[in-house]
Design a protein around this motif. Sequence first.
Motif, PDB file in Angstrom:
ATOM      1  N   GLN A  47       0.835  -1.209   0.000  1.00  0.00           N
ATOM      2  CA  GLN A  47       0.000   0.000   0.000  1.00  0.00           C
ATOM      3  C   GLN A  47       0.867   1.256   0.000  1.00  0.00           C
ATOM      4  N   ASN A  48       2.180   1.092  -0.137  1.00  0.00           N
ATOM      5  CA  ASN A  48       3.066   2.261  -0.097  1.00  0.00           C
ATOM      6  C   ASN A  48       3.061   2.963  -1.455  1.00  0.00           C
ATOM      7  N   ILE A  49       2.041   3.771  -1.654  1.00  0.00           N
ATOM      8  CA  ILE A  49       1.851   4.457  -2.939  1.00  0.00           C
ATOM      9  C   ILE A  49       1.604   5.922  -2.629  1.00  0.00           C
ATOM     10  N   ASP A  50       2.312   6.817  -3.271  1.00  0.00           N
ATOM     11  CA  ASP A  50       2.014   8.234  -3.047  1.00  0.00           C
ATOM     12  C   ASP A  50       2.357   9.044  -4.291  1.00  0.00           C
ATOM     13  N   HIS A  51       1.551  10.095  -4.525  1.00  0.00           N
ATOM     14  CA  HIS A  51       1.839  10.969  -5.666  1.00  0.00           C
ATOM     15  C   HIS A  51       2.218  12.369  -5.201  1.00  0.00           C
ATOM     16  N   ARG A  52       2.366  12.571  -3.884  1.00  0.00           N
ATOM     17  CA  ARG A  52       2.635  13.916  -3.388  1.00  0.00           C
ATOM     18  C   ARG A  52       4.099  14.010  -3.003  1.00  0.00           C
ATOM     19  N   LEU A  53       4.843  14.759  -3.755  1.00  0.00           N
ATOM     20  CA  LEU A  53       6.280  14.780  -3.558  1.00  0.00           C
ATOM     21  C   LEU A  53       6.720  16.001  -2.780  1.00  0.00           C
ATOM     22  N   SER A  54       6.061  17.131  -3.016  1.00  0.00           N
ATOM     23  CA  SER A  54       6.620  18.369  -2.472  1.00  0.00           C
ATOM     24  C   SER A  54       5.870  18.884  -1.257  1.00  0.00           C
ATOM     25  N   GLY A  55       5.029  18.091  -0.648  1.00  0.00           N
ATOM     26  CA  GLY A  55       4.376  18.543   0.569  1.00  0.00           C
ATOM     27  C   GLY A  55       2.878  18.355   0.493  1.00  0.00           C
ATOM     28  N   GLY A  56       2.174  18.829   1.545  1.00  0.00           N
ATOM     29  CA  GLY A  56       0.731  18.685   1.585  1.00  0.00           C
ATOM     30  C   GLY A  56       0.297  17.257   1.817  1.00  0.00           C
ATOM     31  N   TRP A  57       1.020  16.551   2.721  1.00  0.00           N
ATOM     32  CA  TRP A  57       0.691  15.138   2.958  1.00  0.00           C
ATOM     33  C   TRP A  57      -0.465  15.029   3.934  1.00  0.00           C
ATOM     34  N   GLN A  58      -1.663  15.302   3.460  1.00  0.00           N
ATOM     35  CA  GLN A  58      -2.814  15.173   4.340  1.00  0.00           C
ATOM     36  C   GLN A  58      -3.218  13.715   4.418  1.00  0.00           C
ATOM     37  N   SER A  59      -3.623  13.297   5.606  1.00  0.00           N
ATOM     38  CA  SER A  59      -4.083  11.916   5.728  1.00  0.00           C
ATOM     39  C   SER A  59      -5.553  11.844   5.334  1.00  0.00           C
ATOM     40  N   PHE A  60      -6.056  10.628   5.224  1.00  0.00           N
ATOM     41  CA  PHE A  60      -7.452  10.417   4.822  1.00  0.00           C
ATOM     42  C   PHE A  60      -8.395  11.229   5.713  1.00  0.00           C
ATOM     43  N   GLU A  61      -8.145  11.172   7.024  1.00  0.00           N
ATOM     44  CA  GLU A  61      -9.061  11.840   7.952  1.00  0.00           C
ATOM     45  C   GLU A  61      -8.956  13.356   7.848  1.00  0.00           C
ATOM     46  N   GLU A  62      -7.802  13.842   7.419  1.00  0.00           N
ATOM     47  CA  GLU A  62      -7.622  15.303   7.389  1.00  0.00           C
ATOM     48  C   GLU A  62      -8.246  15.935   6.150  1.00  0.00           C
ATOM     49  N   ARG A  63      -8.587  15.113   5.171  1.00  0.00           N
ATOM     50  CA  ARG A  63      -9.076  15.705   3.934  1.00  0.00           C
ATOM     51  C   ARG A  63     -10.492  16.245   4.108  1.00  0.00           C
ATOM     52  N   LEU A  64     -10.797  17.316   3.383  1.00  0.00           N
ATOM     53  CA  LEU A  64     -12.081  18.005   3.553  1.00  0.00           C
ATOM     54  C   LEU A  64     -13.261  17.060   3.404  1.00  0.00           C
ATOM     55  N   LEU A 123     -11.043  30.565  -4.050  1.00  0.00           N
ATOM     56  CA  LEU A 123     -10.069  29.757  -4.774  1.00  0.00           C
ATOM     57  C   LEU A 123      -8.758  29.715  -4.032  1.00  0.00           C
ATOM     58  N   THR A 124      -8.227  28.523  -3.877  1.00  0.00           N
ATOM     59  CA  THR A 124      -6.877  28.385  -3.379  1.00  0.00           C
ATOM     60  C   THR A 124      -6.276  27.166  -4.080  1.00  0.00           C
ATOM     61  N   THR A 125      -5.010  26.910  -3.820  1.00  0.00           N
ATOM     62  CA  THR A 125      -4.390  25.760  -4.473  1.00  0.00           C
ATOM     63  C   THR A 125      -3.683  24.903  -3.439  1.00  0.00           C
ATOM     64  N   HIS A 126      -3.174  23.777  -3.888  1.00  0.00           N
ATOM     65  CA  HIS A 126      -2.507  22.865  -2.978  1.00  0.00           C
ATOM     66  C   HIS A 126      -1.273  23.479  -2.334  1.00  0.00           C
ATOM     67  N   SER A 127      -0.751  24.583  -2.908  1.00  0.00           N
ATOM     68  CA  SER A 127       0.417  25.174  -2.258  1.00  0.00           C
ATOM     69  C   SER A 127       0.034  25.724  -0.889  1.00  0.00           C
ATOM     70  N   LEU A 128      -1.249  26.007  -0.676  1.00  0.00           N
ATOM     71  CA  LEU A 128      -1.682  26.420   0.667  1.00  0.00           C
ATOM     72  C   LEU A 128      -1.439  25.293   1.668  1.00  0.00           C
ATOM     73  N   LEU A 129      -1.656  24.051   1.210  1.00  0.00           N
ATOM     74  CA  LEU A 129      -1.538  22.912   2.132  1.00  0.00           C
ATOM     75  C   LEU A 129      -0.106  22.705   2.613  1.00  0.00           C
ATOM     76  N   THR A 130       0.864  23.237   1.879  1.00  0.00           N
ATOM     77  CA  THR A 130       2.247  23.032   2.289  1.00  0.00           C
ATOM     78  C   THR A 130       2.676  24.046   3.354  1.00  0.00           C
ATOM     79  N   THR A 131       1.827  25.037   3.665  1.00  0.00           N
ATOM     80  CA  THR A 131       2.186  25.987   4.723  1.00  0.00           C
ATOM     81  C   THR A 131       1.766  25.428   6.074  1.00  0.00           C
ATOM     82  N   SER A 132       2.303  26.036   7.135  1.00  0.00           N
ATOM     83  CA  SER A 132       2.105  25.440   8.461  1.00  0.00           C
ATOM     84  C   SER A 132       0.630  25.443   8.866  1.00  0.00           C
ATOM     85  N   GLU A 133      -0.092  26.521   8.548  1.00  0.00           N
ATOM     86  CA  GLU A 133      -1.494  26.589   8.964  1.00  0.00           C
ATOM     87  C   GLU A 133      -2.429  26.225   7.816  1.00  0.00           C
TER      88      GLU A 133
END
Lengths: 725, 204
Positions: free
Chosen positions: A352-369, A497-507
């Motif tokens: 199950q070790n599969i990921d497409h997120r390389l540069s950050g924004g590693w939200q877990s299943f529960e954290e997703r909107l 509108l926002t983008t995934h680059s928001l997810l890479t910031t601390s808040e």
Amino acid sequence: MAAVVSTDTVKVTINGVEIEVPKGELIVESVKRLGLEIPIFCYHPRMKPVGMCRMCLVEVGFKQPDGSVRMMPKPQAGCTLPASDNMVVLTDTEAIHRDRKGVLEFLLINHPLDCPICDRGGECPLQNNTLSYGPSTSRFIEMKRHAHKAFPLSQYVTLDLERCIQCGRCVRFTEEISGDSQLAFRFRGASMQPATYQLTDFESKFSGNVIEICPVGALTNAKYRFRARPWDLETKPGICTVTPCGTNVWFDYRAGKFIRLNGRTNEEVNEEWTADRTKFGHDFYNSPNRLKAPNLRTETGFKGAGWSDVYAEILAHFEGKGSEVGVITEANLSNEDLFMLQKLFRKGFASQNIDHRLSGGWQSFEERLENKLGLNTVQTTIAELENVPASLVFATSLADEQPMTFLRLRKGWFQNGTKVISATSHPTEVDQFAHVILRYKPGTEARLAAGLAHASGAALEGLEKFNPEATEQATGVPANLIREAGEILREAGARILTTHSLLTTSEGSVACEILAGLAHKAGHKFSCLGLKANTAGAKELGLLPDTLPGGIKNSNPGKDTRQMLEDAARGKLKALWLVNCDPLTDFPDRDLAEKALENVEFLVVQHHQAIEACEYASVVLPMTLPAEQDGTFTSSERRVQRMAPVLSAPGEAKASWRIFAELLLRIQPSTPPFGPKDVMEEISREVPTFAGVNYGALDGPGVLIAQPELGEPNLNSLGGTLSKV
Amino acid sequence: MSDLIQLGAVNERPKAPRGEDLQLKFSEKAIAQLDALKAHYPEEKACILPGLWIAQREYGGTLTAEAIAEVAHRLHRSYAEVEGVATFYSMYNTAHAVGAHMIEVCTCLSCHVCGAYRVADYLKEKLGVGFGETTPDGLFTLHEVECLNACDRAPLLQVGDQYYGPVGPAEIDALLEKLRTSPPTVTQLADEIVKVHLKAEEPR
């Protein structure tokens, strides 16, 4: 400005044929309804008419009550003439033919007629119109105006001033469409030149479009100059796989080699524009570093090997190893590639070790909107931004990350007066037309989002402490601006509108939740858009350690990118597969990436070019690029579009889905998919949101995939999140 | 336009200055006047022409690239847009730096018939410059202009907002002597034009 708001119609007689057209429609457009053509240069349907070139002259008159027709004494410019009742238009009279000849003779006075060496020759409106409507000779025997040839306005756009016919299309484009106003007419009369301030660099992010709309060869593509003639080029439709917007393009190629890109019309996505990232960002097709054959590492270095040897080697290290193996990819592969990839790992290798997120924004299943609040991440489309009362652009440089979304947002402001709020930590292009600019201190995104929610009166739990004054304290944004923005967001129907680059910031992820909650409560729509060509597809197809295709929770979650690299660095991950990605350049922590690649026992690098990570590889696999294979991409607005093969693959390179399918076949003998079409059929069977998507349905503007079925939105957990900020 | 660039050469266009890097030179009076003028119009774009007149005064009679950039910056327009406007109109001095006094010789029909080129040649000889040039001491710039619409006074000169004509060598000598000691007329003209735009109660 072809769009006409009024629905009233008027009767116009064009060349003796009476038709009904919307009131106020420009005659140059009405004429097209009859299949007739008026030659044009300066008129462009997406920009305001100016009547500069006089090419579209028509004879106009009005029907009198007694039935006679009274003609105007002089011809009129069809591009600035709105249709009105009882109008009589003649486009094909002797006088008009004479006028057109006269206009063209004037336009050609200073035009150098260097068509044989001009890039535009063969696809040039001036050439075409002269052939169809122009005079055979010129009476002008004096010296033509001369100017320097090939002046580089920027690294992409070259200006050949002699050829310019001063139509102003490029100037109007930068003013009306891209909004940077970097081109203007300097000087006047014969020395008029469309150029930048003091001939400085033309830095627009959409500069490539002026090349396409130039009706002569005055603005040419610096990368394409003298590389081909249009009649030698073959072209096929495709989509951009560099930006996340799914920009429609024409791939021009010659003798199997990619030459240039032009915008292709898709009203739902890019209209006809391209970003410079798209137009000039596909050089990798011709890279000298393309991988052409599989390679195996031996004691003496890399050795070319056949596919079957490579497969055997890979299977020896991956098969049956379960969670000791993993794969990292990036979301710029097609849906079919990604689906087969996760299938190979889940079904074939039981990992199950599969990921497409390389540069950050590693939200877990529960954290997703979707799973935390029951709200969709992408609720807006690009085209709808044209007609919204207000938009909030939050923490993204939209022109860079979402160029087509930016153009549509700007169009909404320019034509329909959308009130735009720009909330970014640094100046962006959106500021130029923003109603309110909120410049916050980096790292205070969530507090600003909460402040905005408070100011707009959204009834969210736990907001009390974020009154404008407290928000000003925390974020540095003046309280009166927050109030003003809040006022705008009180009216329902805005787009946030926002983008995934928001997810890479601390808040970031908290800010995302608050904005989504605000949008839900206040009747707005919220989108957190992806940054790669197929981010939406990768998420939907389960290229995540804790999510299966269709957004189903994985009961036995694997590791995300960071955990995989950490494990690899410690030697706990035995084999790692990198598909179309380079952690050394794209992973935020290069030291960790280096250590991981050094310490992993067996490393497969699958890429289209020789990248740095190949140095560490045990096996190097060559793969094709999107335009060399069949496949579909899901753009950030969840639109699935097809990228049919344009070029042939170099050497022995294979499409990714085929590599995965062939390996899976070696593990589990079964009927393999014979083409990406079969894979897409499997996807539409297995992934509910893709239901109904098939290659037959993908002609035209593409298909928006369905939103996942979510239960009632549950904003209860938001209070707890807010109290922690 | 600069030199022809060879194909494949690295493009090193200079970048336009960023707003925060500009050396702003407007005096407090100029800023107050610009603010007052902005209020005359529904949008700042409409204020470009008067803004350029203020800049022409503040920058000593010449609209340099910096002057254009400052106007654009203060009116929130793009540099290119303001430069396009400034280079269109001939009374904005964008082509080269002008001296303290701009002597404009009308050479249209009536003046021509009455000896405009004799006047022009006398001026050229006396000042040692040709049309479109400035004397080394930075006092005088000579220009040839189209009809000044005062044919009854041909041959005619314009300096600042004053017409002088008919002129001969004696009148020219006297005029040059007078100008040598008078304050610069190019900035005076710009100031006059700015004042025309301003209302009585606004900062003049």
